[in-house]
Motif scaffolding. Structure first.
Motif, PDB file in Angstrom:
ATOM      1  N   ASP A  47       1.057  -1.409   0.027  1.00  0.00           N
ATOM      2  CA  ASP A  47      -0.105  -0.050   0.071  1.00  0.00           C
ATOM      3  C   ASP A  47       0.578   1.557  -0.326  1.00  0.00           C
ATOM      4  N   GLU A  48       2.124   1.400   0.083  1.00  0.00           N
ATOM      5  CA  GLU A  48       3.442   2.362  -0.385  1.00  0.00           C
ATOM      6  C   GLU A  48       3.023   2.812  -2.101  1.00  0.00           C
ATOM      7  N   LEU A  49       2.841   3.809  -2.155  1.00  0.00           N
ATOM      8  CA  LEU A  49       2.772   4.962  -3.441  1.00  0.00           C
ATOM      9  C   LEU A  49       4.222   3.877  -4.164  1.00  0.00           C
ATOM     10  N   LEU A  50       3.669   3.350  -4.946  1.00  0.00           N
ATOM     11  CA  LEU A  50       4.776   3.089  -6.112  1.00  0.00           C
ATOM     12  C   LEU A  50       4.919   4.078  -7.281  1.00  0.00           C
ATOM     13  N   LEU A  51       3.713   3.790  -7.891  1.00  0.00           N
ATOM     14  CA  LEU A  51       4.416   4.811  -9.297  1.00  0.00           C
ATOM     15  C   LEU A  51       2.894   5.796  -9.246  1.00  0.00           C
ATOM     16  N   GLU A  52       3.287   6.769 -10.466  1.00  0.00           N
ATOM     17  CA  GLU A  52       1.857   7.608 -11.167  1.00  0.00           C
ATOM     18  C   GLU A  52       1.444   8.323 -12.418  1.00  0.00           C
ATOM     19  N   VAL A  53       0.854   7.341 -12.696  1.00  0.00           N
ATOM     20  CA  VAL A  53       0.299   7.665 -14.428  1.00  0.00           C
ATOM     21  C   VAL A  53      -0.691   8.846 -14.100  1.00  0.00           C
ATOM     22  N   MET A  54      -0.750   9.368 -15.809  1.00  0.00           N
ATOM     23  CA  MET A  54      -2.032  10.231 -15.631  1.00  0.00           C
ATOM     24  C   MET A  54      -3.038   9.042 -16.486  1.00  0.00           C
ATOM     25  N   THR A  55      -3.631   9.805 -16.546  1.00  0.00           N
ATOM     26  CA  THR A  55      -5.233   9.023 -17.679  1.00  0.00           C
ATOM     27  C   THR A  55      -5.843  10.160 -18.692  1.00  0.00           C
ATOM     28  N   GLU A  56      -6.355  10.298 -19.407  1.00  0.00           N
ATOM     29  CA  GLU A  56      -6.700  11.306 -19.792  1.00  0.00           C
ATOM     30  C   GLU A  56      -7.383  12.500 -19.202  1.00  0.00           C
ATOM     31  N   LYS A  57      -8.312  11.697 -18.017  1.00  0.00           N
ATOM     32  CA  LYS A  57      -8.953  12.836 -17.624  1.00  0.00           C
ATOM     33  C   LYS A  57      -7.987  13.371 -15.656  1.00  0.00           C
ATOM     34  N   VAL A  58      -7.823  12.225 -14.792  1.00  0.00           N
ATOM     35  CA  VAL A  58      -6.912  12.409 -13.679  1.00  0.00           C
ATOM     36  C   VAL A  58      -5.565  11.587 -13.544  1.00  0.00           C
ATOM     37  N   ASN A  59      -4.951  12.074 -12.425  1.00  0.00           N
ATOM     38  CA  ASN A  59      -3.800  11.184 -12.521  1.00  0.00           C
ATOM     39  C   ASN A  59      -4.323  10.733 -11.498  1.00  0.00           C
ATOM     40  N   VAL A  60      -2.690   9.661 -11.238  1.00  0.00           N
ATOM     41  CA  VAL A  60      -3.588   8.091 -10.342  1.00  0.00           C
ATOM     42  C   VAL A  60      -2.503   7.423  -9.816  1.00  0.00           C
ATOM     43  N   GLU A  61      -2.504   7.681  -8.612  1.00  0.00           N
ATOM     44  CA  GLU A  61      -1.288   7.129  -7.615  1.00  0.00           C
ATOM     45  C   GLU A  61      -1.832   5.471  -7.628  1.00  0.00           C
ATOM     46  N   VAL A  62      -0.872   4.591  -7.745  1.00  0.00           N
ATOM     47  CA  VAL A  62      -0.500   3.053  -8.107  1.00  0.00           C
ATOM     48  C   VAL A  62       0.204   2.652  -6.295  1.00  0.00           C
ATOM     49  N   MET A  63      -0.608   2.111  -5.743  1.00  0.00           N
ATOM     50  CA  MET A  63       0.011   1.495  -4.655  1.00  0.00           C
ATOM     51  C   MET A  63       0.713   0.194  -4.970  1.00  0.00           C
ATOM     52  N   SER A  64       1.437   0.003  -4.053  1.00  0.00           N
ATOM     53  CA  SER A  64       1.726  -1.657  -4.897  1.00  0.00           C
ATOM     54  C   SER A  64       1.328  -2.435  -3.595  1.00  0.00           C
ATOM     55  N   PRO A  65       0.628  -4.161  -4.060  1.00  0.00           N
ATOM     56  CA  PRO A  65       0.265  -4.457  -3.686  1.00  0.00           C
ATOM     57  C   PRO A  65       0.672  -5.636  -2.493  1.00  0.00           C
ATOM     58  N   TRP A  66       2.677  -5.354  -2.627  1.00  0.00           N
ATOM     59  CA  TRP A  66       3.018  -6.700  -1.304  1.00  0.00           C
ATOM     60  C   TRP A  66       3.983  -5.411  -0.846  1.00  0.00           C
ATOM     61  N   ASP A  67       4.477  -5.972   0.339  1.00  0.00           N
ATOM     62  CA  ASP A  67       5.562  -6.227   0.672  1.00  0.00           C
ATOM     63  C   ASP A  67       6.342  -6.928  -0.419  1.00  0.00           C
ATOM     64  N   GLY A  68       8.153  -5.822  -0.219  1.00  0.00           N
ATOM     65  CA  GLY A  68       9.157  -6.660  -0.570  1.00  0.00           C
ATOM     66  C   GLY A  68       9.860  -5.658  -1.192  1.00  0.00           C
TER      67      GLY A  68
END
Length: 80
Positions: free
Chosen positions: A33-54
């Motif tokens: 659940d830590e912030l891993l990367l950010e992406v931008m779609t046509e409408k919004v910026n999205v924060e993508v969280m890590s699904p694992w510890d590792g």
């Protein structure tokens, strides 16, 4: 164990996004659940969280790359 991480679904009718930043570098530990990367779609910026510890062992998709949900973006090493 090495696990592939694909870009998750980003919302209804979102078919592509652009990677705007990686918040972790190869070799860094990442918590679930830590912030891993950010992406931008046509409408919004999205924060993508890590699904694992590792540890992030490979970044497959560079900044400014266009990706679709389900596309491999990174690899993690996690405990069995």
């Amino acid at each position: 164990m090495i696990i592939d991480f694909q870009l998750p679904e980003l919302g209804e009718q979102v078919s592509s996004a652009t990677v705007t930043s990686w918040n972790k570098a190869v070799g860094e530990r990442v918590a679930k659940d830590e912030l891993l990367l950010e992406v931008m779609t046509e409408k919004v910026n999205v924060e993508v969280m890590s699904p694992w510890d590792g540890m992030l062992v490979e970044i497959v998709t560079d900044v400014d790359a266009d990706v679709s949900p389900g596309v491999l973006v990174a690899r993690f090493e996690i405990a069995d």
